[in-house]
Design an enzyme around this catalytic site. Sequence first.
Site: not given
Ligand code: CP
Ligand code: NVA
Length: 326
Positions: A109, A136, A139, A243, A283, A311
């Site tokens: 990430r 993502h 997701q 989101d 998400c 997930r």
């Molecule tokens: N939806 C998602 O990726 O959640 P987190 O940021 O908690 O991993």
């Molecule tokens: N768009 C959000 C998604 C979190 C799962 C972010 O990038 O923070």
Amino acid sequence: MATLTESLLGSDLLTLAALDARGIGALYETAAATKAEPERFRESLRGRSIILLFEKPSLRTRVTFEVGPARMGAHAFYFDHSKERIGAREAVKDYGRNLERWVDCVVARVFSHGVLEDLAASAAIPVVNALSDRFHPCQALADYFTLAERLGGEDGPSAGLDRLAGFRLAYIGDGNNVCASLMHGAAILGVEMTVIVPEGYEPDPGVLEECRGLARRGGVRRGAIRVTHDPAEVRGAQAVYTDTWVSMGDEAEKVARMAAFAAYRVDQRLMSLAGRAAVFMHCLPAHRGAEVTDGVIDSKRSVVYDQAENRMHVQNALLLHVLGSA
Ligand code: CP
Ligand code: NVA
């Protein structure tokens, strides 16, 4: 399943554009099996090691990538990069070339999608995008699986996947990473996606172009992606997805964003414009009272916790395929 195992074996998953409808179908078949009969997969990844490199916070992604592999006999371990970005201590290239000597898969990430590309280019092991500034994919895989489960009913998610062609999905909010991966999925699966965003927060035109290419390449006859600024265009949607308005990394823009998105909140009024049976998707994490009201996220229409559960199942399937154990 066998053919996909061959084609996904050793593959990276940096964006959903790397998959086609057949590939997603095979992943969903495996995901449905791991969900229904987890005991069958208890030893499937025995002896495998998976490193989780996270520059940003996480609940769902971290927990599902730790618990899921553990249930299949693998050792997944978290490597905290919140205080020092990947590439700060040594070149990303050297990082990748070290990791491939010890572990079987990297799940990362990151703030910058380019770091994932550099890791993938330098390491001969699969690299999985656990969220970047641009995409993502895990997701979106879970989200379409959740819809496929619902559409398939007793016939199962594979049947549901075929029924996604022509499905009307409205995404309202920021044209961000989650939106981009949902767009890729829509183009591959023939979903009719309406992206409803304030001016200045449109999805990357390059991703829209890529989606046109994906649809052409897949011979997809149904579905199209439309971008609009009008929240009323949610009308007729079978699913309404939102989101956060302030993604990780965008915090400095919070005040301007809260103002720009105020008319894009998913509340009961907006849901009543959508189809009567429309579900609500997110998400997570959700900011209750900002992009969605309590009334909507806590309602019977909300499938957000199914998305979160799934997930784990789709990611387990992905690991089984890229590591050659499906
Ligand atoms: N939806 C998602 O990726 O959640 P987190 O940021 O908690 O991993
Ligand atoms: N768009 C959000 C998604 C979190 C799962 C972010 O990038 O923070």
